[in-house]
Design an enzyme around this catalytic site. Structure first.
Site, PDB file in Angstrom:
ATOM      1  N   GLY A 249      21.224 -34.213  45.717  1.00  0.00           N
ATOM      2  CA  GLY A 249      21.185 -32.791  46.052  1.00  0.00           C
ATOM      3  C   GLY A 249      22.253 -31.995  45.299  1.00  0.00           C
ATOM      4  O   GLY A 249      23.365 -32.485  45.116  1.00  0.00           O
TER       5      GLY A 249
ATOM      6  N   GLY B  76      23.829 -29.499  46.422  1.00  0.00           N
ATOM      7  CA  GLY B  76      24.870 -29.082  47.357  1.00  0.00           C
ATOM      8  C   GLY B  76      26.062 -30.019  47.333  1.00  0.00           C
ATOM      9  O   GLY B  76      27.205 -29.601  47.112  1.00  0.00           O
TER      10      GLY B  76
ATOM     11  N   TYR C  75      28.756 -35.599  37.038  1.00  0.00           N
ATOM     12  CA  TYR C  75      28.798 -36.194  35.699  1.00  0.00           C
ATOM     13  C   TYR C  75      27.378 -36.532  35.260  1.00  0.00           C
ATOM     14  O   TYR C  75      26.590 -37.063  36.048  1.00  0.00           O
ATOM     15  CB  TYR C  75      29.627 -37.495  35.728  1.00  0.00           C
ATOM     16  CG  TYR C  75      29.749 -38.179  34.382  1.00  0.00           C
ATOM     17  CD1 TYR C  75      30.880 -37.988  33.592  1.00  0.00           C
ATOM     18  CD2 TYR C  75      28.727 -38.998  33.893  1.00  0.00           C
ATOM     19  CE1 TYR C  75      30.992 -38.607  32.347  1.00  0.00           C
ATOM     20  CE2 TYR C  75      28.830 -39.615  32.645  1.00  0.00           C
ATOM     21  CZ  TYR C  75      29.966 -39.419  31.883  1.00  0.00           C
ATOM     22  OH  TYR C  75      30.079 -40.021  30.648  1.00  0.00           O
TER      23      TYR C  75
ATOM     24  N   ILE D 261      27.877 -24.314  51.488  1.00  0.00           N
ATOM     25  CA  ILE D 261      27.384 -23.695  50.259  1.00  0.00           C
ATOM     26  C   ILE D 261      25.898 -23.405  50.439  1.00  0.00           C
ATOM     27  O   ILE D 261      25.131 -24.291  50.821  1.00  0.00           O
ATOM     28  CB  ILE D 261      27.539 -24.644  49.043  1.00  0.00           C
ATOM     29  CG1 ILE D 261      28.975 -25.155  48.891  1.00  0.00           C
ATOM     30  CG2 ILE D 261      27.027 -23.979  47.770  1.00  0.00           C
ATOM     31  CD1 ILE D 261      29.960 -24.142  48.426  1.00  0.00           C
TER      32      ILE D 261
ATOM     33  N   TYR E 291      31.741 -40.625  44.338  1.00  0.00           N
ATOM     34  CA  TYR E 291      31.488 -42.022  44.690  1.00  0.00           C
ATOM     35  C   TYR E 291      32.380 -42.337  45.883  1.00  0.00           C
ATOM     36  O   TYR E 291      33.265 -43.182  45.833  1.00  0.00           O
ATOM     37  CB  TYR E 291      31.763 -42.945  43.501  1.00  0.00           C
ATOM     38  CG  TYR E 291      30.831 -42.688  42.323  1.00  0.00           C
ATOM     39  CD1 TYR E 291      29.462 -42.512  42.524  1.00  0.00           C
ATOM     40  CD2 TYR E 291      31.302 -42.621  41.013  1.00  0.00           C
ATOM     41  CE1 TYR E 291      28.602 -42.263  41.469  1.00  0.00           C
ATOM     42  CE2 TYR E 291      30.448 -42.379  39.952  1.00  0.00           C
ATOM     43  CZ  TYR E 291      29.104 -42.194  40.176  1.00  0.00           C
ATOM     44  OH  TYR E 291      28.250 -41.957  39.125  1.00  0.00           O
TER      45      TYR E 291
END
Ligand code: FAD
Ligand code: NAG
Ligand code: NAG
Ligand code: NAG
Ligand code: NAG
Ligand code: NAG
Length: 541
Positions: A177, A179, A187, A238, A475
């Site tokens: 997503g 968001g 990246y 957001i 991550y």
């Protein structure tokens, strides 16, 4: 408010009765919360509230859980799931959650490595943005507004529908997503040319703790800075990003060249470390290390796939490779010239030539129980060092992937403090390792696999960045530390905060203290506000 609204309410009262017996606190809270949403006129729109009694509740809850591990160990399920279609519905959700002290977990694509968008240890609701996913592309100005619930696949698809030579720089997995992804950095295969996704964000819309909808101008540059890499969930919800679209050639070139140990994979990967970050920035070579059955004896062996995207034609690529990385032996036959959108298919297990509409699917391609970690490499790892990694990989029976994402180019030119994402110059590559498992005994097995990946992480300690040992927030890894519920401390959080954000952590804490001093928006690894005792402590120093 007509009869339409009565049925969810009566279902709810049955549920309320059941829950009163089990857990009176959270039931009262749920009753209050739904009542509050009701007052905010939320129920007068078509159905966007899913309580556990709703037949779709479970499928909506689970369908975007990329990692099966977090929910399998979480004691609580959400009180309800909201799937808003308008900002006003999120404003109501925030208003009511604040009023009744319920936690909100926001979910866009659901790819959080630790499931923080859909689990919590205290009563919570999920605001699931899957239906807040409009994308509008301005091909003249080379910009787009993309709502937070859109997936990368939907965004890429929409851009390609409008133009073959416009693109966006972000991750390779189409079901991620925007968001969560852009909130943490982003990246992708063009990052050496264009930087991270956050480097291309020019405006945003966010709902703050007061339920106000703010854009760049009204939120101010501090908050606008913080949301571009400071991680989702700390500052507000957001609603949308405005991004720059990037010019790419009509045709780009892709290749996935696989080498086994017998084909000098170790030496090639060793050499790759010397060219990865300084080769022509139109070229990004991202090796993936996996295990495969050896053809001879059936034993498992290591293989390295050099996944590569070149922003140009094959005739231009070959001399670049000949000059910088002749050992790989790349030949014209290994390469395919495709449009940029087809390169997205290529790197996401779809077939080039098939319909690009597969990118619109929100169903994750492969769901599993998994655990991942990341590190940053500043000095090439010796061949012996690499062989040590192979030995550890070969001890693991789960599905293992090690991905090396090269730096250099634009990515390394941007200053560490330009955005909260601090991992810039000085890195040759980011290393990311994941182990996945499945099956009936998945939970019983978890400990084994998690211990294994921690062992790999200890082994890597002497080869990767230290002070801080940096990590990429997208991550997410709760091994790095968690906030204590109710009383998060600056000192505690700065352990993992420095790994994810380096010196930017301080500024993130300042912004948080300003925009959300009561810490309404929080999770296990959100940015804590300074409490009065923190302030006192720091003042004494
Ligand atoms: C298969 C796979 C492939 C990936 N590939 C890449 C890659 O190539 N490059 C890369 O950089 N990363 C990659 N990632 C990592 C990915 O960028 C992060 O997991 C990212 O946070 C996922 O965003 P999401 O919206 O899907 O996740 P979610 O789980 O929905 O959200 C992640 C976090 O952000 C918060 N959040 C979500 N939406 C909002 C919002 N609208 N407002 C505020 N907070 C919000 C959530 O509460 C949660 O804390 C990959 C992950 C997976 C599982
Ligand atoms: C999303 O919106 C569509 C209509 O646009 C609706 O049919 C669907 O039920 C919604 N999904 C959820 C989960 O609310
Ligand atoms: C791009 O590739 C297509 C077909 O693969 C070809 O028709 C077209 O001429 C190429 N464009 C350029 C600019 O090379
Ligand atoms: C591996 O490398 C050695 C020495 O560098 C070389 O002689 C040999 O041909 C290579 N093998 C393959 C399969 O490329
Ligand atoms: C590798 O071999 C094992 C057992 O020997 C088998 O279960 C597995 O499916 C094989 N994997 C592949 C990718 O062929
Ligand atoms: C290229 O490699 C990626 C990552 O390893 C993989 O997902 C994809 O399926 C491969 N594509 C092709 C066409 O081999």
């Amino acid at each position: 408010m007509g009869s339409l609204n009565r049925s969810p309410i009566s279902l709810l009262s049955i549920l309320v009765l059941l829950l009163v017996i089990i857990q009176s606190d959270s039931t009262l809270v749920q009753e209050d919360y739904v009542g509050c949403l009701h007052c905010q006129s939320l129920l007068s729109t078509s159905n966007i509230i899913y309580t556990p009694k709703n037949p779709s509740y479970l499928s909506i809850l689970q369908s975007s859980e990329q990692n099966l591990r977090p929910a399998s160990i979480s004691p609580l399920k959400p009180i309800l799931i909201l799937t808003p279609r308008h900002g006003s519905q999120i404003q109501a959700a925030v208003y009511c959650a604040k009023k009744y002290g319920i936690q909100i977990r926001v979910r866009s694509g659901g790819h959080d490595y630790e499931g923080l968008s859909y689990i919590s240890s205290i009563p919570f609701v999920i605001v699931d943005l899957r239906n807040l996913s409009k994308i509008s592309v301005d091909t003249k100005k080379h910009t787009a507004w993309v709502q937070a619930g859109a997936t990368l696949g939907e965004l890429y698809h929409k851009i390609a529908e409008k133009s073959r030579t416009l693109a966006f720089v972000a991750g390779t997995c189409p079901t991620v997503g925007v968001g969560g992804h852009i909130s943490g950095g982003g990246y992708g295969m063009m990052s050496r040319k264009f930087g991270m996704a956050v480097d291309q964000v020019v405006d945003a819309k966010i709902i703050d703790v007061n339920g106000q909808i703010l854009d760049r101008e009204s939120m101010g540059e501090d908050l606008f800075w913080a949301i571009r890499g400071g991680g989702g969930a700390s500052f507000g919800i957001i609603i949308a990003w405005k991004i720059n679209l990037l010019s790419v050639p009509e045709n780009v070139t892709v290749f996935n060249l696989t080498k086994t140990l017998d084909q000098n994979a170790t030496q090639l990967l060793h050499k790759w470390q010397y060219i990865a970050d300084n080769i022509n920035r139109n070229l990004l070579i991202r090796p993936t290390v996996t295990m495969t059955n050896s053809s001879e004896n059936g034993k498992r062996t290591i293989q390295v796939t050099f996944n590569s995207l070149f922003l140009g034609g094959v005739d231009e690529l070959l001399p670049v490779m000949q000059r910088s990385f002749p050992e790989l032996g790349l030949e014209k036959e290994d390469c395919t010239e495709v449009s940029w959108i087809e390169s997205i298919l290529y790197f996401s297990d779809y077939h080039i030539g098939g319909s690009v509409d597969v990118l619109l699917s929100r169903t994750p391609l492969g769901r599993a129980y998994f655990k991942g970690k990341s590190d940053f490499v500043k000095q090439p790892i010796s061949e012996n060092g690499l062989k040590g990694i192979w030995e550890i990989l070969l001890e693991e029976m789960g599905v293992v992937e090690v991905q090396l994402s090269p730096y250099g180019g634009r990515l390394s030119e941007i200053s560490e403090s330009a955005t909260p994402f601090p991992h810039r110059s000085g890195n040759i590559y980011m290393i990311h390792y994941v182990v996945a498992w499945g099956g009936e005994d998945a939970n019983a097995e978890s400990r084994k696999h998690i211990n294994w990946i921690r062992r790999l992480s200890s082994y890597l300690a002497s080869y990767v960045s230290e002070s801080p040992r940096a990590a990429y927030i997208n991550y997410r890894d709760l091994d790095l530390g968690v906030n204590s519920e109710g009383n998060p401390s600056y000192n505690q959080a700065s352990n993992w905060g420095a790994k994810y954000f380096k010196n930017n952590f301080e500024r993130l804490v300042r912004v948080k203290t300003k925009v959300d001093p009561s810490n309404f928006f929080r999770n296990e690894q959100s940015i804590p506000p300074l409490s009065s005792s923190d302030l006192l402590f720091r003042w004494k120093l």
